[in-house]
Motif scaffolding. Structure first.
Motif, PDB file in Angstrom:
ATOM      1  N   ARG A 124      29.627  48.956  39.230  1.00  0.00           N
ATOM      2  CA  ARG A 124      30.337  49.788  40.206  1.00  0.00           C
ATOM      3  C   ARG A 124      30.577  49.032  41.506  1.00  0.00           C
ATOM      4  O   ARG A 124      31.671  49.072  42.071  1.00  0.00           O
ATOM      5  CB  ARG A 124      29.544  51.060  40.498  1.00  0.00           C
ATOM      6  CG  ARG A 124      29.541  52.058  39.370  1.00  0.00           C
ATOM      7  CD  ARG A 124      28.628  53.209  39.728  1.00  0.00           C
ATOM      8  NE  ARG A 124      28.622  54.246  38.718  1.00  0.00           N
ATOM      9  CZ  ARG A 124      27.785  55.268  38.723  1.00  0.00           C
ATOM     10  NH1 ARG A 124      26.885  55.393  39.702  1.00  0.00           N
ATOM     11  NH2 ARG A 124      27.821  56.165  37.784  1.00  0.00           N
ATOM     12  N   PHE A 125      29.534  48.362  41.997  1.00  0.00           N
ATOM     13  CA  PHE A 125      29.673  47.607  43.240  1.00  0.00           C
ATOM     14  C   PHE A 125      30.687  46.476  43.052  1.00  0.00           C
ATOM     15  O   PHE A 125      31.566  46.272  43.892  1.00  0.00           O
ATOM     16  CB  PHE A 125      28.324  47.040  43.688  1.00  0.00           C
ATOM     17  CG  PHE A 125      28.377  46.353  45.019  1.00  0.00           C
ATOM     18  CD1 PHE A 125      28.217  47.070  46.187  1.00  0.00           C
ATOM     19  CD2 PHE A 125      28.601  44.985  45.102  1.00  0.00           C
ATOM     20  CE1 PHE A 125      28.275  46.440  47.424  1.00  0.00           C
ATOM     21  CE2 PHE A 125      28.668  44.344  46.332  1.00  0.00           C
ATOM     22  CZ  PHE A 125      28.504  45.079  47.502  1.00  0.00           C
ATOM     23  N   ALA A 126      30.574  45.758  41.943  1.00  0.00           N
ATOM     24  CA  ALA A 126      31.469  44.620  41.680  1.00  0.00           C
ATOM     25  C   ALA A 126      32.921  45.063  41.569  1.00  0.00           C
ATOM     26  O   ALA A 126      33.823  44.355  42.030  1.00  0.00           O
ATOM     27  CB  ALA A 126      31.034  43.902  40.403  1.00  0.00           C
ATOM     28  N   SER A 127      33.150  46.226  40.975  1.00  0.00           N
ATOM     29  CA  SER A 127      34.536  46.676  40.799  1.00  0.00           C
ATOM     30  C   SER A 127      35.215  46.927  42.140  1.00  0.00           C
ATOM     31  O   SER A 127      36.412  46.692  42.287  1.00  0.00           O
ATOM     32  CB  SER A 127      34.593  47.924  39.926  1.00  0.00           C
ATOM     33  OG  SER A 127      34.021  49.023  40.584  1.00  0.00           O
ATOM     34  N   VAL A 128      34.454  47.381  43.132  1.00  0.00           N
ATOM     35  CA  VAL A 128      35.022  47.583  44.462  1.00  0.00           C
ATOM     36  C   VAL A 128      35.047  46.269  45.229  1.00  0.00           C
ATOM     37  O   VAL A 128      36.063  45.887  45.818  1.00  0.00           O
ATOM     38  CB  VAL A 128      34.207  48.644  45.247  1.00  0.00           C
ATOM     39  CG1 VAL A 128      34.681  48.745  46.686  1.00  0.00           C
ATOM     40  CG2 VAL A 128      34.294  49.982  44.546  1.00  0.00           C
ATOM     41  N   TYR A 129      33.939  45.540  45.200  1.00  0.00           N
ATOM     42  CA  TYR A 129      33.809  44.302  45.968  1.00  0.00           C
ATOM     43  C   TYR A 129      34.816  43.247  45.512  1.00  0.00           C
ATOM     44  O   TYR A 129      35.454  42.586  46.320  1.00  0.00           O
ATOM     45  CB  TYR A 129      32.379  43.773  45.847  1.00  0.00           C
ATOM     46  CG  TYR A 129      32.202  42.378  46.371  1.00  0.00           C
ATOM     47  CD1 TYR A 129      32.323  42.102  47.724  1.00  0.00           C
ATOM     48  CD2 TYR A 129      31.945  41.316  45.512  1.00  0.00           C
ATOM     49  CE1 TYR A 129      32.178  40.818  48.205  1.00  0.00           C
ATOM     50  CE2 TYR A 129      31.799  40.033  45.984  1.00  0.00           C
ATOM     51  CZ  TYR A 129      31.914  39.790  47.330  1.00  0.00           C
ATOM     52  OH  TYR A 129      31.784  38.520  47.795  1.00  0.00           O
ATOM     53  N   ARG A 130      34.953  43.077  44.214  1.00  0.00           N
ATOM     54  CA  ARG A 130      35.840  42.038  43.680  1.00  0.00           C
ATOM     55  C   ARG A 130      37.281  42.493  43.560  1.00  0.00           C
ATOM     56  O   ARG A 130      38.152  41.700  43.228  1.00  0.00           O
ATOM     57  CB  ARG A 130      35.325  41.566  42.330  1.00  0.00           C
ATOM     58  CG  ARG A 130      34.007  40.818  42.461  1.00  0.00           C
ATOM     59  CD  ARG A 130      33.983  39.605  41.574  1.00  0.00           C
ATOM     60  NE  ARG A 130      32.814  38.790  41.865  1.00  0.00           N
ATOM     61  CZ  ARG A 130      31.878  38.501  40.986  1.00  0.00           C
ATOM     62  NH1 ARG A 130      31.965  38.950  39.753  1.00  0.00           N
ATOM     63  NH2 ARG A 130      30.869  37.737  41.329  1.00  0.00           N
ATOM     64  N   LYS A 133      42.001  43.269  39.511  1.00  0.00           N
ATOM     65  CA  LYS A 133      43.439  43.507  39.437  1.00  0.00           C
ATOM     66  C   LYS A 133      43.814  44.242  38.152  1.00  0.00           C
ATOM     67  O   LYS A 133      44.782  44.975  38.111  1.00  0.00           O
ATOM     68  CB  LYS A 133      44.191  42.186  39.515  1.00  0.00           C
ATOM     69  CG  LYS A 133      43.754  41.322  40.688  1.00  0.00           C
ATOM     70  CD  LYS A 133      44.804  41.203  41.717  1.00  0.00           C
ATOM     71  CE  LYS A 133      44.438  40.283  42.845  1.00  0.00           C
ATOM     72  NZ  LYS A 133      43.205  40.481  43.513  1.00  0.00           N
ATOM     73  N   ASP A 134      43.038  43.998  37.086  1.00  0.00           N
ATOM     74  CA  ASP A 134      43.304  44.687  35.827  1.00  0.00           C
ATOM     75  C   ASP A 134      42.020  44.784  35.009  1.00  0.00           C
ATOM     76  O   ASP A 134      40.975  44.252  35.389  1.00  0.00           O
ATOM     77  CB  ASP A 134      44.409  43.985  35.026  1.00  0.00           C
ATOM     78  CG  ASP A 134      44.116  42.516  34.749  1.00  0.00           C
ATOM     79  OD1 ASP A 134      42.935  42.161  34.554  1.00  0.00           O
ATOM     80  OD2 ASP A 134      45.068  41.730  34.721  1.00  0.00           O
ATOM     81  N   VAL A 135      42.128  45.452  33.874  1.00  0.00           N
ATOM     82  CA  VAL A 135      40.965  45.725  33.036  1.00  0.00           C
ATOM     83  C   VAL A 135      40.365  44.449  32.458  1.00  0.00           C
ATOM     84  O   VAL A 135      39.154  44.371  32.241  1.00  0.00           O
ATOM     85  CB  VAL A 135      41.366  46.709  31.901  1.00  0.00           C
ATOM     86  CG1 VAL A 135      40.216  46.949  30.952  1.00  0.00           C
ATOM     87  CG2 VAL A 135      41.845  48.017  32.489  1.00  0.00           C
ATOM     88  N   SER A 136      41.170  43.420  32.246  1.00  0.00           N
ATOM     89  CA  SER A 136      40.650  42.179  31.652  1.00  0.00           C
ATOM     90  C   SER A 136      39.577  41.537  32.534  1.00  0.00           C
ATOM     91  O   SER A 136      38.622  40.949  32.016  1.00  0.00           O
ATOM     92  CB  SER A 136      41.784  41.189  31.367  1.00  0.00           C
ATOM     93  OG  SER A 136      42.383  40.777  32.573  1.00  0.00           O
ATOM     94  N   GLU A 137      39.717  41.640  33.853  1.00  0.00           N
ATOM     95  CA  GLU A 137      38.697  41.093  34.754  1.00  0.00           C
ATOM     96  C   GLU A 137      37.383  41.863  34.620  1.00  0.00           C
ATOM     97  O   GLU A 137      36.309  41.269  34.641  1.00  0.00           O
ATOM     98  CB  GLU A 137      39.188  41.122  36.201  1.00  0.00           C
ATOM     99  CG  GLU A 137      40.336  40.171  36.469  1.00  0.00           C
ATOM    100  CD  GLU A 137      40.836  40.228  37.901  1.00  0.00           C
ATOM    101  OE1 GLU A 137      40.119  40.763  38.775  1.00  0.00           O
ATOM    102  OE2 GLU A 137      41.943  39.732  38.150  1.00  0.00           O
ATOM    103  N   LEU A 138      37.484  43.172  34.468  1.00  0.00           N
ATOM    104  CA  LEU A 138      36.292  43.996  34.262  1.00  0.00           C
ATOM    105  C   LEU A 138      35.651  43.671  32.907  1.00  0.00           C
ATOM    106  O   LEU A 138      34.430  43.567  32.802  1.00  0.00           O
ATOM    107  CB  LEU A 138      36.642  45.471  34.346  1.00  0.00           C
ATOM    108  CG  LEU A 138      35.501  46.467  34.196  1.00  0.00           C
ATOM    109  CD1 LEU A 138      34.433  46.240  35.260  1.00  0.00           C
ATOM    110  CD2 LEU A 138      36.015  47.891  34.262  1.00  0.00           C
ATOM    111  N   GLU A 139      36.481  43.480  31.884  1.00  0.00           N
ATOM    112  CA  GLU A 139      35.965  43.117  30.553  1.00  0.00           C
ATOM    113  C   GLU A 139      35.195  41.805  30.618  1.00  0.00           C
ATOM    114  O   GLU A 139      34.132  41.664  30.003  1.00  0.00           O
ATOM    115  CB  GLU A 139      37.104  42.991  29.547  1.00  0.00           C
ATOM    116  CG  GLU A 139      37.674  44.306  29.095  1.00  0.00           C
ATOM    117  CD  GLU A 139      38.874  44.139  28.169  1.00  0.00           C
ATOM    118  OE1 GLU A 139      39.521  43.058  28.183  1.00  0.00           O
ATOM    119  OE2 GLU A 139      39.164  45.094  27.443  1.00  0.00           O
TER     120      GLU A 139
END
Length: 164
Positions: A124-130, A133-139
């Motif tokens: 959760r923190f990384a998704s806001v902090y980083r 741009k798209d789902v592939s980065e989260l994957e």
């Protein structure tokens, strides 16, 4: 130390104790006998945070606390865990021997601490902090977490069987 009653500068320490973030001293004025308490604290240099737009602002640990509280919403992360995390991050920042630190460095320190604390809070923190741009980065982040957890489990199992 000046006596608050008679302003004499002659006083004697009768007791010293470690308080939460200071040293508490009980004193007696040698002129009038008045007893008073003083607190001695380390004066730390004010920290400045260099934002992404190169603006500088004073370090505010409450901003980190707020971000962690949001990230840890409905997770098994106690307020003690959050306070410990913030204290560890602040300690790391102060060990840099500089009174200016980039916000990216603070974010990385927070993420290092969260990686050890709770995976979901970390994500959760990384998704806001980083700012993915798209789902592939989260994957990619999820793959790294899963891979690191697998390596840690293998290491623990190996140590258990080898007896280290």
């Amino acid at each position: 130390m000046r006596c608050p009653k008679c302003s004499s500068e002659e006083s004697k320490v009768v007791d010293s104790r470690q308080a939460e973030d200071a040293i508490r001293r009980r004193r007696v004025c040698e002129s009038c006998g008045f007893r008073f308490t003083t607190f001695e604290r380390i004066e730390e240099m004010p920290l400045l945070v260099i934002k992404k737009d190169d603006k500088r602002e004073p370090f505010n640990r409450e901003k980190i606390v707020r971000g962690l509280v949001r990230s840890a919403y409905k997770r098994p992360v106690s307020s003690e865990d959050i306070e410990t995390t913030v204290a560890n991050v602040e300690r790391k920042i102060r060990q840099l021997d500089s009174n200016e630190v980039e916000s990216d460095v603070i974010g990385e320190f927070v993420m290092q601490e969260l990686a050890e604390l709770d995976d979901i809070t970390y994500i959760r923190f990384a998704s806001v902090y980083r700012s993915f741009k798209d789902v592939s980065e989260l994957e990619e982040l999820l793959k790294n977490i899963t891979k690191n957890k697998s390596v840690s489990k293998m290491r623990l199992n190996r140590e258990h069987f080898i007896g280290k």
